[in-house]
Design an enzyme around this catalytic site. Structure first.
Site, PDB file in Angstrom:
ATOM      1  N   HIS A 274       0.812  -1.224   0.000  1.00 36.07           N
ATOM      2  CA  HIS A 274       0.000   0.000   0.000  1.00 36.07           C
ATOM      3  C   HIS A 274       0.836   1.261   0.000  1.00 36.07           C
ATOM      4  CE1 HIS A 274      -3.220  -2.938   1.105  1.00 36.07           C
ATOM      5  NE2 HIS A 274      -3.813  -2.221   0.165  1.00 36.07           N
ATOM      6  N   ASP A 298     -10.889  -2.506   1.183  1.00 36.12           N
ATOM      7  CA  ASP A 298     -10.281  -2.853   2.470  1.00 36.12           C
ATOM      8  C   ASP A 298      -9.832  -1.621   3.257  1.00 36.12           C
ATOM      9  OD1 ASP A 298      -7.944  -2.032   1.174  1.00 36.12           O
ATOM     10  OD2 ASP A 298      -7.406  -4.083   0.615  1.00 36.12           O
ATOM     11  N   ASP A 318     -16.253   1.046  -4.386  1.00 37.19           N
ATOM     12  CA  ASP A 318     -15.998  -0.394  -4.404  1.00 37.19           C
ATOM     13  C   ASP A 318     -17.319  -1.107  -4.633  1.00 37.19           C
ATOM     14  OD1 ASP A 318     -13.652  -2.496  -3.092  1.00 37.19           O
ATOM     15  OD2 ASP A 318     -15.713  -3.221  -3.295  1.00 37.19           O
ATOM     16  N   ASP A 352     -20.448  -0.221  -9.414  1.00 42.58           N
ATOM     17  CA  ASP A 352     -19.548  -0.725 -10.429  1.00 42.58           C
ATOM     18  C   ASP A 352     -18.710   0.441 -10.943  1.00 42.58           C
ATOM     19  OD1 ASP A 352     -18.916  -2.822 -12.359  1.00 42.58           O
ATOM     20  OD2 ASP A 352     -20.936  -3.512 -11.825  1.00 42.58           O
ATOM     21  N   ALA A 353     -17.383   0.323 -10.884  1.00 42.93           N
ATOM     22  CA  ALA A 353     -16.527   1.468 -11.196  1.00 42.93           C
ATOM     23  C   ALA A 353     -16.800   2.043 -12.579  1.00 42.93           C
ATOM     24  CB  ALA A 353     -15.062   1.060 -11.082  1.00 42.93           C
ATOM     25  N   ASP A 370      -7.162   0.094  -7.512  1.00 43.65           N
ATOM     26  CA  ASP A 370      -6.734  -1.144  -6.856  1.00 43.65           C
ATOM     27  C   ASP A 370      -7.738  -2.249  -7.170  1.00 43.65           C
ATOM     28  OD1 ASP A 370      -5.320  -2.836  -5.272  1.00 43.65           O
ATOM     29  OD2 ASP A 370      -5.922  -1.961  -3.355  1.00 43.65           O
TER      30      ASP A 370
END
Ligand SMILES: Cc1cc2nc3c(=O)[nH]c(=O)nc-3n(C[C@H](O)[C@H](O)[C@H](O)COP(=O)(O)OP(=O)(O)OC[C@H]3O[C@@H](n4cnc5c(N)ncnc54)[C@H](O)[C@@H]3O)c2cc1C
Lengths: 511, 526
Positions: A274, A298, A318, A352-353, A370
């Protein structure tokens, strides 16, 4: 017909009926083994022919061995019946539970097939011997084998049509185990007087019966247990969402997160990942106020971004609400991301991106991407030129983006394909990589439309790993991380990245 | 992996009695359509005055409407018998995705079709030009993987048979495609392309039009194409585009399928296709958004007649159950000819017979299967946009959600296509109308379980769109014969025709130009 004669006839039919049961059950176990093997090992043709061959051969071994059984034929017969029931019945649950933990799965599978085959192979000759004085040879052979083959037919019809669809493999296997055992119990009672140590045999039979009935009732738990065993460590959380299966494991030193059985991070070294993902990009923007994170539910990338006091808004997109919920509320996990998802600067959207991007109008100074690796056509779309062109709508010319781009060592074509795709969309890029013990050598691509991408003089926030000299190292690629062929741009209508990725990782895991 | 499904209900559930799968039969309202044939309507008493009326809201009618609006005609009404516009390009949707009920894609267009490419540019399908070549919106170019064929026990990439083929078949395919590549470039004595779109712009050189007198099968034989896989493939293609087998279709039309596509693009190949979740429903909506015409759905036109230089027509308002009248200066009839003939039967009684004896329409079904995730798959290539079974009973299925960019697709809509066979089209139509929903479901399942053994368990719903007169069959003599020309003729200066059946073949571009040309006619006389 007098009563003894009737008795003899009844005995005959009972024994013939048990032949039928053995034939059915034997074949069912074989079919279960074949189905299981083709599920978990693939290549159903090979698996089925191997198993059928082995099974037939083992029956031969059994027939051969039968010549050593000359006394107490009925006792042996019942014992073998019970044994078939025991081993066959637990074969599927056993294989299920053991599949994840043992190396020689195929070996174990064939071993079980050999045992069951041998036992079934002993049964028929035994029966022939038992009945040989009661029937003429002609009648004997005809009846025994008729029942045997009828049993085989029955099994092969009910297995695919009735049992697999309605009971599933584990329960089917136990169900037939139970039938075997029940038959042996009936035989025990019927032939009380002729069987040696009949009490002990009855006792064991009931024990097996109870065990199998319990296993039948708890088949789902067995399935879950098998699932957990496939992780080395204790599973502390497991949940299937509509998008993925989330599993969290823990041992003394570390927490590990798996999505669809792929390791996402280990708490032991995730900071390496990260820090490398976030800080080079953040340090390349003059004044970072608005940051977008795509994927990364996360909250670990967000944790790193929050270290910059100048950041005013962090927008996390996300797909999976369960992920962001888990990482905001689970104590251990929220501890790991230092409660990043609950900070007031952070807004979370579960979308949904690609779709989110089509509708979005805000502009961000820095974008951290990511996503999971491009292992499916759906994910491959998130690495396409169309996606990156769309991304420009939320960027200004000096915005900096960074994309996790799989391993340049395992998958150089994939890594450099992402690079080339970005360049084709008018981005200048800076590829780099580092070592993350639980992943291996990992790659990232930083990109911007107009910002010159530099090696930062300092990383102005508290870090454990990254520094200017370390970053300089990250920018050097050894020869084995460079692509050998010319690469194509990843587009929706060619999906080359997914093909490269599949090729390279398959090759890697095959070794 | 596998499911260990619970439930002790074995035995009791007996064998696999087919589960009743929910769904219905949708599509062209045969019942309403048949009223035209069977019912006697009274005549309207009052006539509403309009400048232009368009009959039929399929692509041809919508294209005419758009072009008239563009030309500044605003006193314009479009009458459509269904509750929605789109005709054969209609589409539906559920909570998971949109899906087509009929037409579902267009190949990238030939570059000289300027009106068409201009429309595509307005619709955002062409995003710009590079070196004079159109750049297509990659969201609409068919995403990869595009198509796969189940052959010899495996899904291969592409639908041209390849996996497990012998040497001879391979050579024949190579020769076949070479031949088609040459025909794609061929020009007639008149300098026109031998095979062009719209087909009326093709060369009338008899060297080529002569091919309209034999069947495609005869032509293939003449050229010694005998490999069974090649014949299957050619037959698959002509069924796919025209609902007609190689034994019946004209050689000219068969070759047209392979030789008429010559589009060039900056980011696509001539055989690439454009497609949307809702299929050509996307383009239908784009056309509709670009017209100011007043659109009246649920309006079945009963009769049209030229009266003192004007056109009088009557239509049945299905909702009000009332016959209404319209009087206009110009009328575009954008419905199929077997219907037009009835609407015009008073003034042109010979039409009914002409259409009956010269025009064949093939019936189709399109089944939309709503399928839960977890469909079992055979070896080979992954689920693609178009999924075809070698020697299957139908034409395979399209994954309607293929063009979606979202990752979450818990349920898929698969659109299955099947032209219906019978001793004649009329027989096949009759049999189809008599079939129950469950019979259709069983028929579709029996074809697809070969590749998805657990399809039945995963099925949530099946909707069957039944198209009794799905598309015109270009049998020998139809395209270059006299009847088609006759039927294309306007009646007087007031009634003009636009439909793909008189275009000769049933594809989007033909419909688009049918509408455009009719609009031009109307403009001339206004
Ligand atoms: C199953 C199927 C799949 C296809 N797939 C493709 C494809 O993938 N690509 C492609 O390019 N083409 C495809 N086609 C061909 C398609 O038909 C054409 O592309 C085009 O949509 C035809 O448009 P049209 O306007 O000429 O005809 P239609 O769509 O037939 O339009 C005629 C309209 O008139 C209406 N109408 C009829 N009678 C009356 C009346 N009395 N009063 C009022 N209204 C009336 C009808 O309801 C209809 O809306 C397909 C066709 C079918 C059936």
């Amino acid at each position: 017909m007098d009563s003894t004669q009737k008795q003899v006839v009844r005995t005959q039919w009972l024994l013939l009926f048990s032949v039928l049961i053995i034939a059915v059950c034997g074949l069912i176990y074989e079919l279960i083994a074949g189905t299981l093997a083709s599920y978990v090992l693939g290549d159903s043709i090979t698996q089925f022919s191997l198993i059928i061959g082995t099974y037939m051969f083992s029956m031969g071994i059994g027939s051969f061995l039968s010549k050593y059984f000359n006394k107490d034929l009925l006792t042996w017969f019942v014992q073998v019946e019970l044994l078939v029931g025991l081993i066959g019945g637990i074969s599927a649950p056993l294989l299920f539970v053991l599949f994840p933990v043992i190396d020689g799965f195929q070996f174990l599978l064939l071993f079980l097939v050999v045992i069951i085959g041998t036992l079934v192979g002993i049964e028929i000759p035994l029966l022939l011997k038992i009945l040989k004085d009661k029937l003429s040879f002609n009648e004997l052979v005809s009846r025994v084998f008729t029942f045997d083959y009828i049993g085989a037919l029955l099994a092969s019809i009910v297995f695919p049509l009735l049992f697999v669809p309605h009971l599933g493999l584990i329960r089917t296997s136990l169900f037939f185990g139970i039938i075997n055992v029940v038959v042996s119990i009936i035989l025990c009672y019927y032939f009380q007087k002729q069987i040696k140590r009949v009490a002990l045999l009855k006792f064991s039979a009931f024990l097996v019966l109870i065990g199998q009935v319990l296993a039948f009732a708890f088949a789902d738990e067995i399935m879950d247990y098998g699932d957990e065993l496939s992780y080395q460590d204790k599973v502390v959380f497991a949940k299937s969402t509509p998008y993925q299966r989330i599993v969290l494991t823990k041992n003394r030193e570390e927490l590990r997160l798996f999505l669809n059985s792929n390791l996402q991070f280990s708490s032991r070294d995730e900071y390496r990942y990260h820090e490398a993902l976030v800080h080079p990009a953040m340090s390349n923007v003059k004044q970072v106020k608005n940051v977008l994170v795509l994927g990364g539910g996360d909250g670990l990338a967000v944790r790193e971004i929050l270290k910059y006091p100048g950041v005013e808004n962090i927008h996390l997109v996300d797909l999976d609400p369960e992920m962001t919920r888990l990482f905001s509320s689970h104590k251990m996990l929220a501890g790991l991301n230092e409660n990043s998802l609950k900070q007031p600067k952070v807004t979370i959207e579960n979308k949904d991106a690609f779709i989110w991007l089509k509708e979005s109008r805000t502009v961000y100074d820095c974008v951290i991407i990511d996503f999971p690796d491009p292992s499916s056509f759906g994910l491959g779309k998130l690495y396409s030129n169309t996606f990156y062109n769309l991304l420009k709508r939320v960027l200004h010319p000096l915005s900096v983006i960074v994309i996790q781009s799989t391993s340049p060592l395992v998958a150089p074509k994939s890594f450099w394909c992402v690079n080339k795709t970005l360049q084709a969309c008018g981005f200048r890029t800076l590829p780099y990589h580092n070592f993350v013990p639980s992943f291996g050598e990992w790659g990232y691509i930083m990109a911007s439309q107009q910002a010159p991408l530099n090696v930062p003089d300092t990383f102005a926030v508290p870090v454990r790993y990254i520094s200017t000299p370390v970053f300089l190292q990250m920018m050097t690629f050894s020869n084995d991380m460079l692509p050998k062929d010319t690469l194509e741009i990843n587009k929706l209508n060619n999906q080359v990245l997914v093909k490269y990725f599949e090729q390279e990782w398959r090759h890697y895991t095959d070794r | 992996m596998m499911t260990v499904s619970g439930g002790l209900g074995l035995g009791m559930q007996a064998c696999r009695a087919q589960r009743k799968i929910p769904g219905s039969i949708v599509g062209a309202s045969a019942a309403i359509g048949h009223m035209l044939r069977d019912k006697a309507f009274e005549a309207p008493t009052v006539f509403e005055e309009k400048q232009v009326v368009i009959i039929g809201g399929g692509i041809s009618g919508l294209s005419a409407a758009m072009h008239l609006s563009k030309a500044g005609v605003d006193d314009l009404v479009l009458l459509e018998l269904e509750a929605y516009t789109g005709g054969n390009a209609a589409s539906g949707s559920n909570e998971y995705s949109k899906f087509p009920y009929g037409a579902h894609y267009v190949p990238i267009p030939n570059n000289e079709l300027k009106d068409y490419t201009a429309f595509l540019e307005e619709a955002g399908v062409i995003t710009g030009y590079e070196n004079d070549l159109p750049v297509y919106n990659e969201l609409y170019l068919c995403h990869d993987p595009e198509d796969r064929l189940y052959i010899n026990g495996k899904w291969q990439e592409g639908i041209v048979p390849n996996y497990g083929l012998g040497q001879d078949a391979r050579q024949q395919f190579a020769r076949f495609f070479e031949k088609m590549a040459a025909l794609r470039l061929a020009k007639g004595q008149d300098g026109k392309d031998a095979f062009a779109i719209p087909i009326d712009t093709s060369s009338s050189d008899p060297v080529y039009t002569g091919l309209d007198t034999i069947t495609f099968k005869q032509w293939l034989e003449q050229e010694s194409f005998t490999a069974k896989e090649l014949l299957w493939y050619a037959n698959y293609c002509t069924l796919d585009d025209f609902g007609t087998t190689i034994e019946l279709i004209s050689a000219w039309a068969g070759i047209h399928y392979f030789a008429a596509r010559k589009g060039k693009a900056a980011n696509a190949h001539y055989d690439d296709v454009l497609t949307w979740e809702e299929g050509n429903g996307f383009l239908a909506a784009q056309l509709r958004n670009r017209t100011q015409a007043e659109i009246r759905t649920n309006s079945l036109v009963i009769s049209i007649e030229e009266m003192n230089g004007k056109v009088e027509l009557s239509y049945f308002d299905v909702q009000q159950q009332k016959v209404l009248g319209l009087r206009c200066d110009q009328c575009i009839v954008a419905a199929p000819q077997f219907i037009n003939a009835r609407m015009l039967s008073r003034s042109e009684p010979e039409r009914v017979g002409l259409v009956k004896s010269h025009m064949e329409y093939s019936p189709w079904i399109v089944a939309n299967l709503k399928v839960k995730a977890g469909l079992e798959e055979r070896n080979g290539v992954d689920l693609s946009w178009d999924n075809v079974l070698y020697e299957g009973n139908g034409l395979g299925y399209v994954d309607a959600g293929h063009q979606k960019i979202s990752l979450s697709q818990p349920v898929k809509n698969l659109t299955y296509y099947k032209p219906l066979k019978g001793s004649s089209n009329a027989e096949a139509r009759k049999a189809a109308l008599a079939k129950q929903h469950q019979e259709w479901v069983a028929e579709v399942l029996s074809d697809l379980v070969k590749v998805h053994p657990n399809l039945e368990q995963q099925l949530l719903q099946v909707d069957i769109a039944l198209w009794g007169h799905a598309m015109i069959q270009p049998l020998p003599g139809w395209i270059w014969g006299e009847t088609r020309k006759k039927l294309q003729q306007s009646i007087g200066d007031t009634i003009h025709f636009a439909h793909t059946d008189i275009a000769g073949i049933s594809i989007f571009e033909e419909a688009f130009y049918q509408g455009l040309n009719a609009a031009k006619q109307v403009k001339r006389f206004l």
